[in-house]
Design an enzyme around this catalytic site. Structure first.
Site, PDB file in Angstrom:
ATOM      1  N   GLU A 208      -5.546   7.505  -1.841  1.00 38.84           N
ATOM      2  CA  GLU A 208      -5.856   6.349  -1.002  1.00 38.84           C
ATOM      3  C   GLU A 208      -6.641   5.263  -1.724  1.00 38.84           C
ATOM      4  O   GLU A 208      -6.468   4.077  -1.459  1.00 38.84           O
ATOM      5  CB  GLU A 208      -6.606   6.803   0.249  1.00 38.84           C
ATOM      6  CG  GLU A 208      -5.830   7.770   1.129  1.00 38.84           C
ATOM      7  CD  GLU A 208      -4.517   7.194   1.640  1.00 38.84           C
ATOM      8  OE1 GLU A 208      -4.277   5.984   1.478  1.00 38.84           O
ATOM      9  OE2 GLU A 208      -3.716   7.969   2.194  1.00 38.84           O
TER      10      GLU A 208
ATOM     11  N   HIS B 146       0.830  -1.206   0.000  1.00 39.93           N
ATOM     12  CA  HIS B 146       0.000   0.000   0.000  1.00 39.93           C
ATOM     13  C   HIS B 146       0.868   1.260   0.000  1.00 39.93           C
ATOM     14  O   HIS B 146       0.649   2.178  -0.809  1.00 39.93           O
ATOM     15  CB  HIS B 146      -0.907  -0.019   1.235  1.00 39.93           C
ATOM     16  CG  HIS B 146      -1.835   1.143   1.331  1.00 39.93           C
ATOM     17  ND1 HIS B 146      -3.175   1.063   1.007  1.00 39.93           N
ATOM     18  CD2 HIS B 146      -1.627   2.435   1.726  1.00 39.93           C
ATOM     19  CE1 HIS B 146      -3.738   2.253   1.193  1.00 39.93           C
ATOM     20  NE2 HIS B 146      -2.824   3.104   1.632  1.00 39.93           N
ATOM     21  N   GLU B 147       1.861   1.291   0.870  1.00 42.25           N
ATOM     22  CA  GLU B 147       2.706   2.486   0.969  1.00 42.25           C
ATOM     23  C   GLU B 147       3.601   2.635  -0.256  1.00 42.25           C
ATOM     24  O   GLU B 147       3.868   3.754  -0.709  1.00 42.25           O
ATOM     25  CB  GLU B 147       3.544   2.436   2.246  1.00 42.25           C
ATOM     26  CG  GLU B 147       2.754   2.272   3.541  1.00 42.25           C
ATOM     27  CD  GLU B 147       1.635   3.280   3.714  1.00 42.25           C
ATOM     28  OE1 GLU B 147       1.706   4.373   3.112  1.00 42.25           O
ATOM     29  OE2 GLU B 147       0.677   2.985   4.452  1.00 42.25           O
TER      30      GLU B 147
ATOM     31  N   HIS C 214       1.881   4.387  -3.055  1.00 44.82           N
ATOM     32  CA  HIS C 214       1.792   5.844  -2.940  1.00 44.82           C
ATOM     33  C   HIS C 214       2.932   6.557  -3.670  1.00 44.82           C
ATOM     34  O   HIS C 214       2.819   7.751  -3.954  1.00 44.82           O
ATOM     35  CB  HIS C 214       1.798   6.263  -1.471  1.00 44.82           C
ATOM     36  CG  HIS C 214       0.459   6.166  -0.809  1.00 44.82           C
ATOM     37  ND1 HIS C 214      -0.689   6.686  -1.375  1.00 44.82           N
ATOM     38  CD2 HIS C 214       0.070   5.625   0.378  1.00 44.82           C
ATOM     39  CE1 HIS C 214      -1.723   6.474  -0.573  1.00 44.82           C
ATOM     40  NE2 HIS C 214      -1.287   5.823   0.504  1.00 44.82           N
TER      41      HIS C 214
END
Length: 778
Positions: free
Chosen positions: A506, A483-484, A487
């Site tokens: 997000e 997930h990170e 980004h």
């Protein structure tokens, strides 16, 4: 320019007048004092006139120039200041003119919060008209407004960049005859410096460093408000004439909302910044609107027992200034919003691989879906302002795993070695397999203290992870890491032009974490990976459903500004709607509704086609800010056949982004929803009515209507028995087991309905089906 907030509102003001003046680069020079829990020092801001003050295109635009990876390893000359403990001491050691904080002959005008201001401006600067409408108030001094909160501002001064040795190369005039020409010369130097070509980035950093150390050439008038720092220079009435390089002396406050002072898991003191609702304005005075894309360089001094990690392209090596004191230096060359800047100072231990690292392997069976995407999808120049861009660097484009380090408190070192060191290259490689070139040249991963309020946070070149991801196997750690990492593309390299459109960051990261993780997992068959994703979708659906049922409708909208999204005032000021609402901070609607929107588009288009499009989108928009429609328009233009299936930008925005609640779902998603509801003990009548009205269940396909009929029977929803009767008569291929549901409850009305339907259809019914139903009924 102080906005008076309505106590009934929870909007966060962005005060900086970015359309008049735009910060292009920050130079921070800071001391970290754990005893007083204060970060103290200076920040030098280099400006260009904003969009309202320019003619033609924006300065600095041009093609990206390729850079070898070695380029990023070469450091510019690093500032090396002597440590100081107060403003006066720092002034004398760096050669600045002596000064007192207040104007000569005046007493200290510090307010109760420790802010200082010049008495001269107290009567005339607080109103907003001075900066909002400079063209109609030509007699007023121009007012520069920065976003600032919870800071003690001590002094503001103009920087004499013309005094820097060797700066003559940036000037066109050798002789100066008056003060106005000198002012113009200084601004000309800054303009030439901030617009240097991308392949001169080392030279640019060198001169930024030396200009930041130049002497001051006059104090500027300033005042502070709740959310802003207002600065002016007497008799300067236009932004083009305002000093383009200023130095601000300031201190943070222990209670500042951008900075967290705490202890790590080993009981050692540490401090970190995080994406709080007010972003970085309590760390340094800055421009918070996302359009204020800038670069930065930072020197941080602290005791030698501490390690300083930061958003920086270089892996900083500390320089010893004196016994017990180290200096750390970081820089970035990719322009990004100031809110993405992050710093963490603590007694971190670097976690290193004890044995050789195995070759990175990814799940080729799953990743083969996306192999059609080509690194050469888009040729030519990039669409962003010039900087040393990795997307134009062939070596970077083929780099599956970027250099990375892991830091943690000493007590978590072994656990990180066991879990993280193996996962990071797998996840990085998986991300590259899906989206291509990593936007950033390196990354640090830090396990933050236990009071960190999230499982993770991504900033340029650094990821914060909660200690919670280190227990219970690798699944939670791997998915959160994915997930990170996502980004890096969506949220950092591609940002939202309006902070209220959080789903752009997000929603994409939530969607991509599943995809990256499926590719990263070794030896996991494609079907099993699919099952994991479907299970995750069900859990997310339940979470979103619960949130929608238990939150205010206005907080469920992904584009709360709707058609006004991205608009700002004449000066550039705006608000973040609901930005100060404490409830919103913990909501996941932007994550989950954004995820389901992207999932529905992928199902409609087909995953291989969809991910090929995402690669094109990243290639086109990296280094830029976007609005939702930029993504949607390109998607429908790239895959025009979708317009024939009823997809349009307008109906997607209307159904998903501008309304509260859960939008109309695809049939498979509705089936998943209804099956999850069937597992619940009992639903109230209001929920059943809401479901029926929201999703028009009587108009859906037979798979959906079958589950709806099951819910009707289970909850004895008598007013909808007619729909059950209709289903049993018209959808005989699917209704056999519904008879069993009607009989098992031992409800007289339901059993009567079953007998009635069977009597009406028995003669036309398939022989085998009739036999099975008869056994149920008799």
């Amino acid at each position: 320019m102080e906005t008076k907030l309505d106590p009934a509102k929870d909007d966060l003001p962005l005060m900086a007048n970015t359309r008049h003046m735009l910060v292009k680069h920050y130079v921070l020079d800071l001391d970290v004092d754990f005893k007083s829990q204060v970060i103290e020092g200076t920040i030098v801001l280099f400006f260009e006139p904003g969009s309202r003050c320019k003619k033609g295109g924006s300065a600095g635009e041009g093609d990206c120039l390729s850079q070898s990876d070695e380029t990023f390893k070469i450091r510019a000359s690093e500032p090396c200041h002597s440590p100081v403990t107060n403003v006066s001491a720092r002034s004398s050691k760096t050669g600045y003119n002596d000064f007192s904080v207040c104007a000569k002959g005046e007493k200290d005008t510090s307010d109760k919060n420790g802010n200082h201001s010049n008495r001269e401006q107290a009567s005339g600067i607080s109103s907003s008209k001075n900066c909002c409408d400079i063209e109609t108030h030509g007699s007023e001094d121009f007012l520069l407004v920065l976003d600032c909160c919870d800071l003690s501002v001590l002094k503001v001064e103009e920087v004499d960049v013309a005094a820097v040795p060797g700066i003559e190369k940036f000037t066109r005039s050798a002789k100066l005859t008056d003060a106005e020409e000198l002012r113009n010369l200084r601004n000309q130097i800054v303009h030439e410096l901030v617009t240097l070509p991308a392949d001169h980035w080392r030279e640019q950093l060198y001169y930024y460093t030396h200009c930041s150390q130049a002497p001051g050439c006059g104090e500027l008038l300033f005042s502070t408000g709740t959310w802003s720092l207002e600065i002016r220079k007497a008799e300067v009435q236009a932004p083009r004439d305002f000093p383009h390089a200023i130095r601000i002396w300031y201190k943070t406050k222990p209670e500042g909302r951008s900075v967290t002072w705490t202890t790590d898991q080993s009981g050692r003191p540490c401090v970190y910044t995080m994406g709080s609702p007010i972003n970085n304005r309590a760390l340094f005075p800055c421009q918070e609107p996302p359009v204020a894309m800038s670069t930065w360089q930072t020197t941080v001094r602290t005791a030698s027992c501490f390690v300083v990690l930061m958003s920086g392209e270089n892996s900083a090596e500390p320089a010893q200034l004196q016994e017990g004191l180290l200096s750390w230096y970081y820089y970035v060359t990719m322009p990004m919003p100031a809110s993405t800047f992050t710093i963490a100072v603590g007694c971190w231990t670097e976690v290193k691989q004890e044995s050789h690292t195995a070759d990175v392997q990814i799940n080729n069976e799953f990743s083969s879906l996306f192999s059609r995407a080509d690194l050469r999808l888009i040729e030519g120049s990039c669409g962003h302002v010039a900087y040393p861009c990795r997307f134009q660097n062939p070596a970077a484009s083929s780099q599956l795993v970027i250099p990375h380090r892991v830091f943690a408190p000493w007590c978590l070192k072994d656990r990180c070695a066991e879990i993280l060191l193996e996962l990071i290259p797998q996840c990085l490689s998986a991300a590259h397999a899906i989206l291509g070139t990593h936007p950033f040249s390196r990354i640090d991963v830090l396990i933050v203290p236990s009071n960190f309020s999230s499982l993770g946070m991504a900033s340029p070149h650094i990821i914060f992870l909660s200690q919670s991801v280190l227990t219970g196997g690798s699944h939670l750690c791997g998915t959160r890491l994915c997930h990170e990492i996502a980004h890096a593309w969506f949220g950092l390299a591609i940002g939202a032009r309006d902070w209220t459109e959080e789903w752009i960051s997000e929603g994409f990261a939530t969607y991509l974490e599943d995809v990256f993780w499926a590719v990263a997992q070794q030896q996991l068959p494609h079907d099993e990976a699919r099952e994991q994703q479907e299970l995750k979708a069900l859990l997310r659906w339940r979470r979103l459903r619960d949130e929608v049922q238990n939150s205010k409708e206005e907080l469920q909208v992904l584009r709360p500004n709707k058609e006004n999204t991205g608009e700002v005032s004449e000066s550039g000021t705006c608000i973040i709607k609901h930005g100060l609402n404490a409830e919103k901070i913990f909501m996941q609607v932007h994550y989950l509704k954004g995820y389901f929107l992207l999932q529905s588009l992928a199902k409609r288009i087909g995953e291989a086609t969809y991910f090929e499009f995402l690669r094109k989108f990243v290639q086109k928009f990296h280094g830029q800010l976007i609005l939702s429609q930029d993504f949607l328009y390109m998607l429908l233009e790239d895959i025009p056949e979708q317009k024939g299936y009823g997809l349009s930008v307008e109906n997607i925005i209307g159904a998903w982004l501008d309304t509260s609640g859960i939008p109309k779902l695809l049939p498979d998603q509705l089936v998943l929803l209804l099956e999850s509801l069937l597992e619940e003990k009992m639903l109230c009548l209001r929920i059943l009515q809401c479901l029926e009205k929201t999703y028009h269940l009587d108009e859906q396909d037979a798979e959906v209507r079958h589950r709806w009929c099951e819910l009707v029977v289970k909850h004895k929803y008598t007013t909808r028995y007619a729909e059950v009767e209709k289903f049993l008569k018209e959808d005989q291929a699917m209704g056999v087991y519904l008879y069993g549901e009607l009989m098992v409850n031992e409800d007289a009305k339901q059993q009567e309905l079953a007998y009635k339907c069977f009597a009406a259809t028995q003669k036309q019914m398939d022989v085998s089906s009739a036999k099975v139903v008869a056994e149920m009924l008799f």
